[in-house]
Write an enzyme that holds these catalytic residues in place. Structure first.
Site: not given
Length: 370
Positions: A126, A271
């Site tokens: 991220e 995820e």
């Protein structure tokens, strides 16, 4: 054999074949789902027990966020496929010098291969110009290149794919899904990464959370749409109909990739999860519904890519009590005592995990507090 008997035999053979095909699809779908093994808790079981738990629950893929040596040792001979993370804290060092990447790969990959089945190296998690990780953006692509070169030097480039895990903050427009596009202010960051991933034939890893989209806009997004329980099409996008938010989000990423010259790139959902407590709509029932339906859904593909299994990693294996804010502590499929929180199945759909022990423990805890 007379004609009638032949007809009956053919019908029976067709029924058996159909059953085998359905079973095969179910198994393939379940095997395309992994679980993220986070370790930010002070009460979690040792890695050796965690690997055994993966095996006993038929979870065939694991995401590790860093090269924890105890976990890698425990994974030897387990036949579990691993997505191994290069932590954000290592990016600057690995980007600075190819020898640092070679040392990292030697220590954490070559020392364990082939006893540990590495599937991906996820360089960074991220990293984005529009979040708190913006200071790391200049290191990400050089680190990816150096890790990829180290993997190639080890002769493992055909076995282990190198990529990075990004999130939906990079997407500027996601509605309707066919109009998905990256934000203009991240294009100088993401476009070179897309080009690199395309050239080395790797997927782009994407963290996709319908929960956060729903919780941020419950007025316009319905709970059934977020939980895969909408009975009818909710979003009609040209000829494609969307009944769930997960598909809409993943197809928006595909559309964005196509607009950025990455139309040939596959995505892997690195995820996806739903919290069971700690925030709006974070309940055990909602989380159980989301995880169960997601496992069953990904084998069917999305409207943009029907019948193409979506490789997906559920977040996360355990509730992690050292995470913040509060809802981040409650994404686990299991409690730290290794009891499943939800009746899920990673194999045949009628073999669900027994949660009676967890329910009994919860009831006993409540009684003791009265």
């Amino acid at each position: 054999m007379d004609t009638s008997h032949k007809h009956i035999a053919l019908q029976m053979a067709a029924i058996i074949l159909l059953g085998l095909l359905v079973s095969s699809t179910e198994i393939v779908g379940a095997q395309s789902v992994g679980v993220c093994y986070g370790m930010l808790g002070n009460n979690l079981p040792p890695a050796s027990q965690v690997v055994q738990l993966y095996k006993s629950k038929n979870i065939r893929r694991m995401r590790l966020y860093d090269p924890n040596q105890a976990a890698l040792q425990a994974l030897r001979g387990s036949n579990i496929e691993v997505m191994l993370g290069v932590p954000n804290s290592d990016l600057q060092n690995i980007a600075a010098n190819p020898s640092n990447a070679n040392n990292w790969v030697q220590r954490n990959v070559r020392n364990f291969w082939p006893a540990v089945k590495f599937r991906y190296i996820a360089v960074g998690n991220e990293v984005s110009p529009v979040t708190g990780t913006s200071s790391l953006t200049r290191y990400l692509l050089p680190a990816m290149r150096n890790i990829r070169n180290a993997i190639s030097s080890a002769g493992l480039q055909n076995n282990i794919k190198v990529s990075s895990s990004v999130d939906m903050t990079l997407i500027g427009n996601s509605f309707p899904p066919s109009q998905g596009s990256f934000r203009n202010d991240v294009r100088s960051f993401i476009d070179p990464i897309i080009g690199f991933v395309r050239r080395i034939n790797s997927p782009l890893l994407v963290n996709i959370y319908p929960y956060f989209s729903y919780a941020g806009n419950p007025r316009d997004i319905s709970l059934p749409y977020a939980l895969f329980t909408a009975p009818n099409v909710v979003v009609q996008d040209g000829s494609l109909g969307y009944r769930n938010l997960f598909d809409a989000m993943s197809d928006a990423v595909y559309a964005a990739l196509s607009r950025a010259g990455g139309g040939s790139i596959e995505i892997v959902v690195s995820e996806s999860g739903w919290p069971s407590a700690g925030a709006f709509a974070a309940t055990t029932n909602n989380a159980a519904t989301y995880y169960k339906n997601l496992i069953q859904h990904v084998k069917r593909g999305s409207p943009r890519r029907p019948n193409k299994v979506i490789e997906t990693y559920l977040f996360a294996m355990f509730d992690e009590n050292n995470k913040n804010p509060e809802l981040e502590k409650h994404f686990g499929l299991f409690s730290p005592n290794k009891q499943p929180k939800y009746p899920l199945s990673f194999g045949f759909s009628d073999r669900y995990w027994d949660i009676s022990a967890e329910n009994n423990a919860t009831a006993a805890s409540l009684i003791s507090e009265m």
